[in-house]
Enzyme design. Structure first.
Site, PDB file in Angstrom:
ATOM      1  N   SER A  58     105.231   7.963 111.549  1.00 35.26           N
ATOM      2  CA  SER A  58     105.770   9.280 111.218  1.00 35.26           C
ATOM      3  C   SER A  58     107.003   9.280 110.335  1.00 35.26           C
ATOM      4  O   SER A  58     107.451  10.342 109.916  1.00 35.26           O
ATOM      5  CB  SER A  58     106.074  10.065 112.499  1.00 35.26           C
ATOM      6  OG  SER A  58     104.900  10.632 113.006  1.00 35.26           O
ATOM      7  N   PHE A 115      96.061  18.554 129.217  1.00 31.14           N
ATOM      8  CA  PHE A 115      95.992  17.930 127.903  1.00 31.14           C
ATOM      9  C   PHE A 115      94.634  18.200 127.275  1.00 31.14           C
ATOM     10  O   PHE A 115      93.587  18.020 127.906  1.00 31.14           O
ATOM     11  CB  PHE A 115      96.216  16.420 128.015  1.00 31.14           C
ATOM     12  CG  PHE A 115      96.301  15.728 126.679  1.00 31.14           C
ATOM     13  CD1 PHE A 115      97.456  15.789 125.930  1.00 31.14           C
ATOM     14  CD2 PHE A 115      95.220  15.019 126.184  1.00 31.14           C
ATOM     15  CE1 PHE A 115      97.552  15.147 124.703  1.00 31.14           C
ATOM     16  CE2 PHE A 115      95.295  14.377 124.956  1.00 31.14           C
ATOM     17  CZ  PHE A 115      96.466  14.439 124.211  1.00 31.14           C
ATOM     18  N   ASN A 146     101.476  16.867 114.476  1.00 32.11           N
ATOM     19  CA  ASN A 146     101.125  16.176 113.242  1.00 32.11           C
ATOM     20  C   ASN A 146     100.393  17.080 112.258  1.00 32.11           C
ATOM     21  O   ASN A 146     100.412  16.842 111.054  1.00 32.11           O
ATOM     22  CB  ASN A 146     100.281  14.949 113.568  1.00 32.11           C
ATOM     23  CG  ASN A 146     101.092  13.884 114.271  1.00 32.11           C
ATOM     24  OD1 ASN A 146     102.021  13.323 113.718  1.00 32.11           O
ATOM     25  ND2 ASN A 146     100.748  13.601 115.518  1.00 32.11           N
ATOM     26  N   THR A 167     111.742   8.410 113.588  1.00 31.21           N
ATOM     27  CA  THR A 167     111.024   7.362 114.305  1.00 31.21           C
ATOM     28  C   THR A 167     109.549   7.452 113.936  1.00 31.21           C
ATOM     29  O   THR A 167     109.045   8.545 113.671  1.00 31.21           O
ATOM     30  CB  THR A 167     111.203   7.542 115.826  1.00 31.21           C
ATOM     31  OG1 THR A 167     112.588   7.418 116.145  1.00 31.21           O
ATOM     32  CG2 THR A 167     110.411   6.515 116.613  1.00 31.21           C
TER      33      THR A 167
END
Length: 389
Positions: free
Chosen positions: A91, A154, A199, A339
């Site tokens: 990323s 999730f 993302n 990061t």
């Protein structure tokens, strides 16, 4: 990048490498290192003891450049990671993409508060979502790598875990395919309501670059950033699975039929990460990029300030700007960068606000980044804390 939501012999090789060689010091200039080099060396050893296969580190401070490595480059072999080796930066790619978007803003090609749908018609993007929200992760869009529902459950995205991913690691994706998959899912929250990493935001940012310039986003990163800065060891591989040149190997532990297995995951098709995380680089090239960015060579002072202005993130000091993280590492000490995590690799790139002090680091893994990163937090914070001195 958030990719998803060992054998005894391997562990003995890593431990043996630490005991026999410690950290491989390749200090670039004959200068007397400050006392905190011992802190850096110990932090790398601590990361290997916590499960990292290998670590390579580059620090730039008042004493110049310093590089070192610990652990091994490949399980079963004694060689330490090369301090000029290439690795997948995950990323941290987002900081490159955001920089190009902000350069396009400076050129008048778009505005940060333009609706993204205005430039990307046909995707059905909520008209309330602005370019700024994409870069800031406040759009509320579903993360195509998997995301949480309002009830805490999730919801899976593309397959990125376990044996299913290992068996399909060469599968290719396009940015458009990833965007449409994500946009077919309900939004996580109303645009601008809060912050949540996705993302999908940076896949859309890549598509924005392509729509505005008429060229692949990778071409814009090369011509605007890599070539002018002399970043010859940095690449955007697209669907190419290999890592060219010297590099350390990354691994992935997974379950198959009730058994724990370990795969060398160094070679994979990174198109699933695309403009959210595909770049391959070196610590030297990343250091060069961060020095230019924070030093004001890539953006106007006004846009650099906007880029670094953080949106508050709950329970975390600092916050997230436009592709630039404000990370609190000590009392009255924030560092700026990003990061990155992708199968086999975890990376850190941070510097002081003026860019005078910088850290670039690659950690090679034997589990997925989400599972393993927590073990390295104390050592990583110790390294980043040296930027405060």
């Amino acid at each position: 990048m958030r990719t998803i939501r060992r054998g005894l012999c391997a562990l003995l090789v890593v431990a043996s490498a630490i005991a026999s060689t410690g950290c491989r010091d390749t200090t670039a200039a004959p200068i007397q290192p400050p006392a905190d080099r011992a802190v850096l060396r110990q932090a790398m050893v601590d990361m290997v003891r916590a499960g990292a296969v290998g670590v390579q580190l580059r620090v730039h401070d008042d004493s110049g450049d310093w590089t070192a490595s610990a652990g091994v480059s490949e399980l079963g072999k004694p060689e330490p990671p090369s301090t000029d080796g290439r690795f997948r930066i995950g990323s941290i790619t987002k900081t490159f993409v955001s920089t190009v978007i902000l350069q396009l803003v400076a050129e008048g090609r778009l505005g940060l508060d333009d609706p993204a749908d205005e430039h990307l018609p046909g995707y059905g993007i909520d008209r309330r979502i602005t370019v700024r929200m994409l870069l800031q992760h406040t759009s509320g869009l579903f993360d195509y790598t998997g995301d949480h529902n309002s009830d805490g459950g999730f919801e899976a995205g593309i397959p990125l875990q376990g044996a299913e991913y290992v068996d399909a690691k060469m599968r290719g994706y396009t940015l458009g395919e990833l965007a449409r998959l994500a946009l077919s899912k309900p939004a996580r929250f109303a645009p601008g309501e809060r912050w949540q990493y996705s993302n999908t935001n940076y896949v859309l940012a890549g598509l924005l670059i392509e729509k505005l310039t008429g060229t692949p986003y990778a071409t814009q990163i090369r011509t605007r950033l890599l070539i002018p800065l002399g970043m010859s060891d940095t690449s955007l591989p697209g669907a190419e699975p290999t890592v060219a040149g010297p590099h350390a190997h990354g691994y992935l532990e997974y379950q198959r039929d009730g058994r724990t297995e370990l795969a060398d995951i160094t070679e994979l098709n990174p198109s699933w990460a695309g403009s959210a995380g595909e770049i391959i680089s070196t610590t030297a090239d990343l250091d060069r990029f961060l020095a230019a960015l924070l030093g004001g060579r890539l953006l106007t002072p006004q846009l650099l300030q906007v880029m670094g202005t953080p949106f508050p993130v709950p329970d975390r000091p600092g916050g997230f700007g436009l592709g630039l993280v404000d990370r609190r590492v000590g009392p009255d000490c924030d560092v700026y960068g990003h990061t990155g995590g992708i199968h086999g690799y975890l990376s850190q790139l941070y510097g002081s606000k003026d860019g005078a002090r910088r850290v670039a680091m690659s950690i090679t893994l034997n589990q997925d980044p989400d599972s393993q990163a927590g073990a390295f937090i104390p050592a990583v914070m110790s390294i980043l804390g040296t930027l405060c001195r």
